[in-house]
Design a protein around this motif. Structure first.
Motif: not given
Length: 344
Positions: A93-112
């Motif tokens: 099954t596909l989670e349909p999001q591709r976050p950047c992986g290096h911003c503050e939100q991504c590193w904090s776990g809030a990649y949505n």
């Protein structure tokens, strides 16, 4: 690594509001950390319907041809060179999001909340109403054989419902009013039950949806057409607003007990609405925005596999890929439609 592909990659392309055309689409190519998936099932989401009918949601505008659909499941047919946890033939099954992986939100776990996230079927990014799509391997999850592809496609809306209950931090014994008994509302209700909520009321103005609620013994059905102010409902610990109706929040706030919570899930496509926040102030209510989800897929898959959540229960109609326009129209216009699924 690639598997043999024998069929052209047909896709249902939205060219303008209510105008979908089948086209031969470019063959997806897996990057080093990607997989290519042969799509087996795609759920029709309310956002797909808004784009189909109106060509936009708020400031997100379909100003060029776009492939819709982001609730997807299928089988891996190609893997990138760096992918080690998935292989050709895996059911996923596909989670349909591709976050950047290096911003503050991504590193904090809030990649949505990543400002640069690429989300399927959100302009200008294409979705899964196609035979094959590419997806990040880290956001592609293996599913057990016991879970059908149709069910696996609905892990995505289940993740939304789970995220709403997570944001509210629902406790065992909680009471919950869910406004809007569509797919997200029904799945949020099941997620609340899995967290131990003991009183779950689902409210809607649609008789067909109210009738579906009645099939779940743990749910109470509420007719919002007959009782628009929710006056017959005793105070609840939390409200999950899934309808997007402009007046729903103002009507629901007085039904929440002091220091209870409200989760905002539904999208109001017409824009801002006037809300009376006095009940939230005098009761010290907590209001939580719910934007997609983060980290919910493993838990959603486990719940669906365990039987604690019944994904099949919300599926009312099935269509082939060539019938994607009809699937979108049915979801838009048929009051009896809860969840349509396209089967490429």
């Amino acid at each position: 690594m690639n598997a043999n592909v024998t069929r052209p990659n047909r896709a249902a392309v939205l060219l303008s509001p209510s105008h979908v055309e089948m086209q031969d689409w470019p063959e997806p190519v897996a990057g080093p950390n990607d997989v290519v998936v042969e799509v087996a099932a795609v759920g029709v989401c309310g956002s797909d319907v808004h784009y189909f009918r109106h060509g936009r949601i708020g400031n997100l505008v379909c100003d060029r041809p776009i492939v819709l659909g982001h609730e997807a499941a299928g089988r891996v047919v190609a893997t990138g060179d760096a992918v080690t946890h998935l292989k050709i033939g895996d059911r996923v099954t596909l989670e349909p999001q591709r976050p950047c992986g290096h911003c503050e939100q991504c590193w904090s776990g809030a990649y949505n909340l990543c400002r640069d996230v690429v989300f399927m079927a959100t302009p200008p990014y294409h979705g899964a109403f196609a035979r094959r799509v590419v997806n990040p391997a880290d956001f592609t999850f293996a599913i057990p054989d016991s879970l059908s592809f149709e069910e696996a496609a609905l892990i995505e809306p289940l993740a939304v419902g789970l995220w709403a209950t997570e944001r509210l931090d629902l406790k065992p014994g909680s009471s919950v009013l869910i406004v809007g008994a569509g797919p997200i509302g029904l799945l949020a209700g099941q997620a609340a039950a899995a967290r131990g909520a003991t009183r779950i009321i689902l409210s809607d103005i649609n008789p067909a949806r109210i009738g579906l609620v009645s099939r779940f013994p743990r749910f109470e059905a509420h007719d919002a057409a007959a009782d628009p102010a929710y006056g017959t409902i005793a105070e609840v610990d939390a409200v999950i607003e899934c309808s997007g109706a402009p007046t729903a929040v103002t009507r629901a706030l007085p039904r929440i007990r002091p220091r209870g919570g409200l989760a905002l899930v539904g999208i109001n496509p017409t824009g801002a609405a006037s809300v009376d926040f006095w009940p939230a102030m005098e009761r010290e209510l907590s209001i939580h925005g719910v934007f997609r989800y983060a980290g919910m897929y493993p838990r959603a898959i486990a719940l669906a596999t365990s039987g604690l959540v019944d994904l099949k229960s919300v599926i009312t109609h099935r269509f082939g890929l060539e019938e994607t326009a009809a699937a979108l129209a049915r979801a838009s216009d048929d009051p009896s439609s809860i969840k349509s699924v396209v089967l490429p």
